[in-house]
Design an enzyme around this catalytic site. Structure first.
Site, short mmCIF file in Angstrom:
data_model
loop_
_atom_site.label_atom_id
_atom_site.label_comp_id
_atom_site.label_asym_id
_atom_site.label_seq_id
_atom_site.Cartn_x
_atom_site.Cartn_y
_atom_site.Cartn_z
N GLU A 184 0.79 -1.25 0.00
CA GLU A 184 0.00 0.00 0.00
C GLU A 184 0.81 1.29 0.00
O GLU A 184 0.57 2.18 0.81
CB GLU A 184 -0.96 -0.01 1.20
N ASP A 234 -1.30 -3.98 -3.23
CA ASP A 234 -2.08 -2.78 -2.92
C ASP A 234 -3.58 -3.03 -3.14
O ASP A 234 -3.98 -3.98 -3.80
CB ASP A 234 -1.60 -1.59 -3.76
N GLU A 302 -6.07 -10.67 -1.60
CA GLU A 302 -6.88 -10.48 -0.37
C GLU A 302 -8.35 -10.35 -0.74
O GLU A 302 -9.03 -9.41 -0.32
CB GLU A 302 -6.42 -9.22 0.38
C1 XIL Z 1 -6.06 -6.86 8.30
C2 XIL Z 1 -6.34 -8.08 9.14
O1 XIL Z 1 -7.24 -8.91 8.42
C3 XIL Z 1 -6.92 -7.69 10.48
O2 XIL Z 1 -7.04 -8.81 11.32
C4 XIL Z 1 -6.04 -6.63 11.14
O3 XIL Z 1 -6.65 -6.16 12.32
C5 XIL Z 1 -5.79 -5.48 10.22
O4 XIL Z 1 -5.24 -5.94 8.99
N1 XIL Z 1 -4.80 -4.96 3.71
C6 XIL Z 1 -3.82 -5.82 4.11
C7 XIL Z 1 -4.05 -6.74 5.23
O5 XIL Z 1 -2.76 -5.90 3.44
O6 XIL Z 1 -2.89 -6.98 5.97
C8 XIL Z 1 -5.13 -6.23 6.16
O7 XIL Z 1 -5.41 -7.25 7.11
C9 XIL Z 1 -6.36 -5.85 5.37
C10 XIL Z 1 -6.05 -4.76 4.39
#
Ligand code: XIL
Length: 582
Positions: A184, A234, A302
């Protein structure tokens, strides 16, 4: 009005399942659901013929995609052992530690590396025959403050950055197949994506080291684990400008480092894929094409698709989500040859980081949702269910702007000649500030008066959209494109009459005043038309939003007139319609 319809198959699993169960399908009572947008009626459906089997009886997702790409998910300590681990092992081929490898948990204190939790996860995953992806070496979130705190010298920051990256990558060497080296780093919707350095987030690493921190950390990771694929990762990559800035960054860094250990420095780009049901797959496809043209590997890292609010999903929202997943997986199948993997972010709605908007494939009882069946078998899910989407489609709302040029003053009686437009659909769980607007027009300008009530009046946050503020969205040509074109603009005014614009050039000629009283404020604006000559009956794309800040200065509520997807800031196809009448 209640509607009864005969429902065929809602949950599409597999043809085999269908063949076996077809004889059992029955018609069911359907209750009308009023969707949040504009009160458009949708038919709720339920298929009680679907067996309430546990996840144990469902086909394995990873098996279905074996010849396409590895499918992944996240793992946390709570998943070790028991049915959750069994589900992960059954459906997924590669796992990402949801939190355990992030800098805060690995090196919370200087020089003290705590690998225990992450090691346990990695060991269990590898032992069970799955692979492990590393996440993440560098991020502005979930990182310890000491590592790059303000005022630190550049050399010390570089030392901290490289020590962390090298130590962690070396520790997991041979046990992870790939790393999100950097997470990010690009801002949202950068106004000048051609200049990727100007598009970088002003993160602590950026502030202490400058744009070079990116190359530095990738080189450190390559040195420590030459075999791992190194990724830039990202979100909101379906935004054209963000994707373009990432493209330009990776292109330049790889051109300057074509032979970093026998290959270009950055191996891959991770598209996080935190989507909503209204995310336009066309934008996802455009971004895939763009990144693939760089010759790097691309992965969905993700994936989740938000639907509903307050941890509840109507049948319509379940179906929309299933269709969104099916469309996305159909797209991923098309690009299978160049996709490294597709990873989900969360096993089930109950444990998802976005639990309120139920974005996972499995529900809170670990049962497969329509989302699962859509992801499993996109073509037949779409064939069975896509036609029904018309039932659920929300027509955009339409409002009227009356003719006349009011003074920029709350007291001008001319405002009362225009009908009120209610800004009261909440798109976050919290129901805070809301309001109502009246709109007028003449040949040169659009005029709006927006009254906000129930506001905490806070502008402590540095991000303007987190402050108590109103936003006006215009798509002058009403092209309904899924990305911002020249005739589109987002105008924001906070309760202190501070303005922000997307993109910034639309500020020219914009005028506003604000009248504050206690927990309410009224914004009056005069916006020059930039690209059209408005006439009677012209229809323009239009939307309104109210951002409500909490006493702590964090946006806690968003109220909108029409666009309940929350993507108006980047997707004019979601706007409502404004008719200019005389
Ligand atoms: C999130 C996790 O899922 C949560 O448990 C934590 O509290 C915050 O982070 N982008 C990312 C991930 O790259 O690492 C994030 O994960 C969600 C957004």
């Amino acid at each position: 009005m209640k509607i009864f319809i005969c429902v065929k198959r809602f949950y599409t699993s597999s043809n085999l399942w269908f063949d076996l169960k077809a004889g059992l399908l029955i018609c069911l009572l359907v209750i009308m659901v009023v969707l949040p947008c504009g009160g458009v009626a949708a038919k709720a459906i339920r298929d009680e013929s679907k067996p309430q089997t546990g996840a144990a009886d469902t086909p394995a997702l990873k098996g279905r995609y074996q010849s396409f790409f590895p499918v992944g998910n996240v793992i946390s300590p709570r998943d070790l052992g028991g049915p959750r681990f069994e589900m992960l092992q059954k459906h997924f081929a590669v796992l990402t530690a949801e939190n355990a490898m992030k800098p805060l948990y690995i090196q919370g204190n200087p020089g003290v590396f705590t690998f225990e939790t992450a090691d346990k996860l990695v060991d269990a995953v590898l032992k069970a025959g799955m692979k492990m992806h590393g996440h993440t070496l560098t991020w502005h979130q979930q990182s310890p403050e000491w590592i790059n705190k303000e005022g630190m010298g550049r050399d010390e920051a570089i030392e901290n950055l490289t020590t962390h990256a090298k130590t962690v990558a070396a520790h997991f060497r041979g046990r992870v197949v790939s790393w999100d080296v950097l997470n990010e780093a690009i801002i949202d919707n950068p106004p000048n994506p051609e200049d990727w350095r100007a598009s970088l987030r002003q993160s602590p690493w950026y502030k202490t080291i400058g744009p070079e921190y990116i190359e530095i950390v990738f080189k450190a990771a390559r040195e420590a684990d030459p075999d791992a694929k190194l990724y830039y990762n990202d979100y909101n990559m379906d935004n054209r400008n963000k994707a373009l800035a990432v493209f330009n960054m990776v292109k330049e860094i790889n051109e300057q480092n074509p032979n970093a250990g026998g290959r270009p420095l950055i191996d891959g780009i991770g598209i996080q894929g935190h989507y909503r049901t209204k995310t336009n797959p066309e934008n996802v496809a455009n971004t895939l094409e763009r990144f693939i043209s760089l010759g790097v590997e691309v992965s969905i890292t993700e994936l989740d698709v938000q639907s509903g609010y307050n941890s509840t999903l109507s049948e319509a929202q379940l179906l929309e989500q299933g269709i969104a997943y099916a469309r996305l997986f159909a797209l991923f199948k098309k690009y299978a040859a160049v996709l490294g993997r597709v990873t989900m972010w969360g096993l089930d709605d109950g444990t998802s980081w976005l639990t309120q908007t139920s974005p996972a494939l499995f529900d809170r009882n670990l049962q497969p949702k329509p989302a699962f069946w859509g992801a499993l078998d996109p073509a037949s899910f779409l064939a069975e269910n896509e036609g029904r989407l018309a039932d659920f489609k929300n027509e955009p709302l339409q409002a009227q702007a009356h003719y006349g040029a009011p003074a920029l003053d709350i007291a001008d009686p001319l405002w009362q000649s225009a009908p009120p437009i209610r800004i009261n659909q909440y798109i976050m769980a919290w129901q805070g500030a809301q309001g109502s607007a009246r709109v007028l027009w003449d040949e040169q300008h659009l005029y709006a008066l927006i009254t906000v009530t129930n506001a905490e009046l806070n502008k402590a946050n540095r991000s303007p959209h987190e402050q108590d503020s109103v936003e006006i969205f215009l798509d002058e040509g009403n092209h309904k494109s899924s990305y911002m074109q020249d005739d589109d603009g987002q105008y924001r005014v906070n309760f202190d009459n501070e303005r922000s614009f997307n993109p910034s050039p639309i500020a020219a000629g914009f005028e506003s005043r604000v009248f504050v009283s206690d927990k309410s404020y009224t914004v009056v604006v005069k916006i020059p038309f930039r690209t059209i000559e408005p006439k009677e009956d012209t229809l323009i794309g239009f939307d309104l939003q109210i951002n409500g800040a909490s006493a702590q200065g964090i946006r806690q509520s968003i109220a909108v007139w029409n666009d309940i997807t929350g993507s108006a800031w980047q997707d004019p196809s979601c706007y409502g319609l404004l008719k200019l009448v005389k």
